[in-house]
Write an enzyme that holds these catalytic residues in place. Structure first.
Site, PDB file in Angstrom:
ATOM      1  N   CYS A 105       0.361   3.525   3.022  1.00 26.22           N
ATOM      2  CA  CYS A 105       1.030   2.963   4.200  1.00 26.22           C
ATOM      3  C   CYS A 105       2.522   3.273   4.167  1.00 26.22           C
ATOM      4  O   CYS A 105       3.125   3.599   5.195  1.00 26.22           O
ATOM      5  CB  CYS A 105       0.819   1.451   4.267  1.00 26.22           C
ATOM      6  SG  CYS A 105      -0.907   0.930   4.333  1.00 26.22           S
TER       7      CYS A 105
ATOM      8  N   CYS B 173     -20.191 -12.279   9.541  1.00 30.61           N
ATOM      9  CA  CYS B 173     -20.639 -13.241  10.557  1.00 30.61           C
ATOM     10  C   CYS B 173     -22.038 -12.890  11.043  1.00 30.61           C
ATOM     11  O   CYS B 173     -22.894 -13.774  11.214  1.00 30.61           O
ATOM     12  CB  CYS B 173     -19.662 -13.259  11.732  1.00 30.61           C
ATOM     13  SG  CYS B 173     -17.977 -13.743  11.297  1.00 30.61           S
TER      14      CYS B 173
ATOM     15  N   CYS C   1     -17.581  -8.990  13.211  1.00 34.04           N
ATOM     16  CA  CYS C   1     -17.496  -9.209  11.759  1.00 34.04           C
ATOM     17  C   CYS C   1     -18.882  -9.082  11.123  1.00 34.04           C
ATOM     18  O   CYS C   1     -19.825  -9.786  11.499  1.00 34.04           O
ATOM     19  CB  CYS C   1     -16.903 -10.591  11.502  1.00 34.04           C
ATOM     20  SG  CYS C   1     -17.115 -11.215   9.829  1.00 34.04           S
TER      21      CYS C   1
ATOM     22  N   CYS D 249       0.828  -1.212   0.000  1.00 36.46           N
ATOM     23  CA  CYS D 249       0.000   0.000   0.000  1.00 36.46           C
ATOM     24  C   CYS D 249       0.862   1.263   0.000  1.00 36.46           C
ATOM     25  O   CYS D 249       1.681   1.476   0.904  1.00 36.46           O
ATOM     26  CB  CYS D 249      -0.920  -0.023   1.228  1.00 36.46           C
ATOM     27  SG  CYS D 249      -1.703   1.556   1.610  1.00 36.46           S
TER      28      CYS D 249
END
Length: 327
Positions: free
Chosen positions: A59, A184, A181, A56
């Site tokens: 980053c 989930c 999540c 990235c």
């Protein structure tokens, strides 16, 4: 100081300076297990964590600022970084969807940083500005009910192996999930319906991956939700659609045609006691310090030898020749 010692002492000072600064400049890199040990269990100060990807560009541009911020906040706020491409489970747990993602964790709560990536802005956020940030991430509700409801068997690291063994010939369909999540949470209603439909035929269970990280890592789970069906001594990964009909067909026998079975992992208790001893923590740069010390000692020894040879040579020159008699 004798001339022969000047160069070794110069090397000594330079080596110590370089070792001190290189070890201090590197921000702590965390993994799933060290995150638990350092961040969750150490609450005396906040942690400011950067989730990044090596490829990235944003980053990479942030990296030197993050190192500088570490120096400014040292002693007040602990800084760390997590490679989200390696620690996918940890990144999923903290709802990391883009890079870099900066999260300050204080008092068991996570606060996502959304400000400008300048040294001043990030420092102000870390020194208390996060308290005005209403958003909290990575934390399930304190009163969260068992995943999937009453027909889903909730398993932990202590009960998992026993449940698999006691099921005998009955298959166990297990989901490793995180309350934080989104995928989930979307699965939960279907998983509840599946458990009711398969009652008496297949054990439908769930594992809270955050609360049972050793078990999750032992089973090689890195993404969430991850569904595995255990039949006898084999494990089958479910990669199909998260529809009740598809999951039900898989659990009732289709797993043998649609997935390749893998050997059942050893019990968690056996793995935790029979493995290699855990590595002890040591300060970053300790290995480098040993190398530097050995190098410096070698240079000092060489300098002493050089100084001794120089002194002996000079003393020899100052002695009168043997054939010259004193009057």
């Amino acid at each position: 100081m004798p001339p022969g010692l000047v160069i070794p002492w110069a090397f000594f000072v330079a080596a110590l300076w370089n070792c001190h600064h290189s070890s201090n400049a590197e921000v702590l890199e965390l993994t799933g297990s060290t995150f638990d040990e350092r961040v969750r269990k150490v609450s005396d100060r906040p942690w400011f964590v950067k989730f990044y990807a090596p490829w990235c560009g944003h980053c990479q541009r942030l990296a030197p600022l993050w190192e500088e911020l570490d120096g400014k906040l040292r002693g007040d706020v602990s800084l760390a970084k997590v490679d989200a491409t390696v620690e996918e489970g940890l990144a999923s747990e903290w709802d990391v969807e883009g890079f870099p993602t900066l999260i300050l964790i204080a008092g068991g709560k996570g606060h996502r940083y959304k400000g400008r990536r300048t040294l001043e802005s990030m420092e102000a956020f870390a020194r208390g500005g996060y308290a005005a940030q209403p958003e909290e991430v990575g934390q399930p509700p304190a009163d969260a009910a068992p995943f999937g409801g009453q027909d889903v068997v909730s398993l932990t690291g202590d009960t998992f192996d026993g449940a698999i063994q006691s099921a005998g010939a009955v298959p166990c369909f297990v989901v490793f999930q995180l309350r934080s999540c989104g995928h989930c949470r979307s699965l939960e209603a279907a998983w509840s319906e599946l458990a009711t439909a398969l009652k008496g035929q297949v054990v439908v269970a769930s594992v809270d991956a955050q609360a049972n990280r050793p078990l999750t890592e032992h089973w090689g789970v890195e993404r969430f939700p991850t569904m595995k069906l255990v039949a006898g001594r084999e494990v089958f990964d479910y990669e199909g659609d998260r529809e009740v009909a598809d999951m039900k067909a898989f659990a009732l026998g289709a797993f043998r045609d649609s997935a390749e079975g893998k050997p059942l992992p050893s019990p968690l208790s056996a793995a935790s006691t029979g493995g290699a001893p855990a590595a002890t923590d040591r300060p970053e740069g300790a290995g480098q310090m040993h190398i530097v010390i050995a190098f410096v000692l070698g240079m000092l020894a060489a300098g002493l030898v050089m100084a001794l040879l120089s002194w002996c040579t000079q003393a020899t020159k100052n002695q009168p020749p043997d054939n010259v008699k004193e009057n």
